[in-house]
Design a protein around this motif. Structure first.
Motif, PDB file in Angstrom:
ATOM      1  N   ALA A   1      -1.788  -5.371  -3.150  1.00 48.70           N
ATOM      2  CA  ALA A   1      -0.416  -5.533  -3.630  1.00 48.70           C
ATOM      3  C   ALA A   1      -0.322  -5.332  -5.136  1.00 48.70           C
ATOM      4  CB  ALA A   1       0.105  -6.920  -3.252  1.00 48.70           C
TER       5      ALA A   1
ATOM      6  N   GLN B   1       2.969  -8.533  -1.121  1.00 47.44           N
ATOM      7  CA  GLN B   1       3.785  -7.469  -1.701  1.00 47.44           C
ATOM      8  C   GLN B   1       5.056  -8.046  -2.312  1.00 47.44           C
ATOM      9  OE1 GLN B   1       4.220  -4.824   1.630  1.00 47.44           O
ATOM     10  NE2 GLN B   1       2.018  -4.454   1.707  1.00 47.44           N
TER      11      GLN B   1
ATOM     12  N   GLN C   1       6.629  -3.171  -3.382  1.00 49.82           N
ATOM     13  CA  GLN C   1       6.863  -2.874  -1.978  1.00 49.82           C
ATOM     14  C   GLN C   1       5.991  -1.694  -1.559  1.00 49.82           C
ATOM     15  OE1 GLN C   1       8.794  -4.710   0.018  1.00 49.82           O
ATOM     16  NE2 GLN C   1       9.205  -6.042  -1.745  1.00 49.82           N
ATOM     17  N   ARG C   2       5.385  -1.845  -0.395  1.00 52.71           N
ATOM     18  CA  ARG C   2       4.573  -0.752   0.130  1.00 52.71           C
ATOM     19  C   ARG C   2       5.487   0.344   0.688  1.00 52.71           C
ATOM     20  NH1 ARG C   2      -0.595  -0.555   1.697  1.00 52.71           N
ATOM     21  NH2 ARG C   2      -0.768  -2.818   1.538  1.00 52.71           N
TER      22      ARG C   2
END
Length: 303
Positions: free
Chosen positions: A241, A294, A300-301
């Motif tokens: 993250a 995250q 944010q992924r």
């Protein structure tokens, strides 16, 4: 609802008070001194323990009490600290019991904080609310006595909220756990196999309110994600993250030297499942460590 929150100025308590006010509840904060309460809100009142011992009827008409009061365990466990940790919890539950006994109209529910330490530690076992208590160290002994004190609170519905590691971007343990990764020095702690049972702060607050609102919930309820992870996997999620490496292991002996007996929180694990919350229909917003970390680090992924 009219809700009193003991420990309402603490890490979890302050977030709970904010959420209760946001949905329109009337909130009484109970703290050691009224001066420690936050700025006034039209639906917010503050009381201290001394006032309530003298005049418990100040809480006449409350629908619920949430008891989160207790000395922080995040300190070196000297003999004096252990005494403060234990007595602060037992005495808060006893005070709640005396207040409730003095009220003409009892609150419908008391949600009393507890801890997953009641189950003991294991790398192999899975613990649910019906798992037996295993008292084999300081924290499990504290939780056992804490729950015994809570059991004596005479209300129609008592919820014993067995809290796991609560993750938040500010406050609690997560910022300290993430710091080594910020310095490019993160890695597994000890063997890395020990289980971490955790819950995101937003799910923690939502679960407390779920317990307040749902009359079918009573007794112990595990405040933990349905997806606990080993320490090594937890660290890898934090690293991913943050865009940092996960490579610098911290040996167990070093943790014991630095933290003393407190190191058991990092070196000994518990795999705890929130069976009652799941069966009651509670929905976790952050059920996995990847999603939680995250959000906590503000990234944010992308698919």
């Amino acid at each position: 609802m009219k809700i009193a929150v003991a420990g309402g100025t603490g890490f979890i308590g302050s977030a709970l008070v904010k959420a209760l006010l946001s949905r329109g509840d009337e909130v009484w904060i109970i703290s050691r001194t009224s001066a420690s309460a936050p700025a006034q809100h039209s639906h917010l009142r503050s009381l201290n323990w001394a006032e309530l011992e003298t005049a418990p009827d100040l809480l006449e008409g409350v629908d619920a009490i949430v008891n989160l009061a207790g000395e922080s365990i995040n300190q070196r466990w000297t003999a004096a600290a252990k005494q403060r940790i234990l007595l602060s919890r037992i005495e808060a539950a006893q005070k709640i019991g005396r207040i409730v006994a003095a009220l003409n109209r009892k609150p419908e529910v008391v949600v009393n904080a507890s801890g997953i330490s009641i189950y003991g530690t294991s790398e192999n076992h899975i613990f649910e609310e019906n798992s037996p208590a295993t008292v084999n160290d300081f924290l499990s002994s504290v939780v056992e006595q804490w729950e015994e004190a809570a059991d004596r609170i005479a209300v129609p519905r008592l919820v014993k909220l067995r809290v796991s590691l609560v993750l938040a971007a500010k406050g609690g343990a997560f910022p300290k756990m993430a710091m080594p990764y910020r310095l490019f020095a993160g890695g597994k702690v000890g063997s890395g196999r020990q289980w971490i049972s955790w819950i995101h702060i937003e799910d923690m607050i939502a679960l407390i309110m779920f317990c307040l609102d749902n009359t079918n919930i009573s007794g112990p309820i595990n405040a933990s994600t349905p997806n606990p992870v080993p320490n090594d996997a937890f660290g890898k999620a934090v690293a991913a993250a943050m865009g940092r490496p996960h490579w610098f292991p911290v040996p167990a002996f070093l943790m014991k030297v630095i933290f003393g007996e407190l190191s058991t929180l990092l070196l000994d694990g518990q795999r705890v499942i929130p069976r009652q919350a799941l069966q009651s229909g509670f929905q976790f917003q952050y059920p996995t460590i990847d999603k939680a970390t995250q959000q906590l680090v503000g990234r944010q992924r992308h698919a």
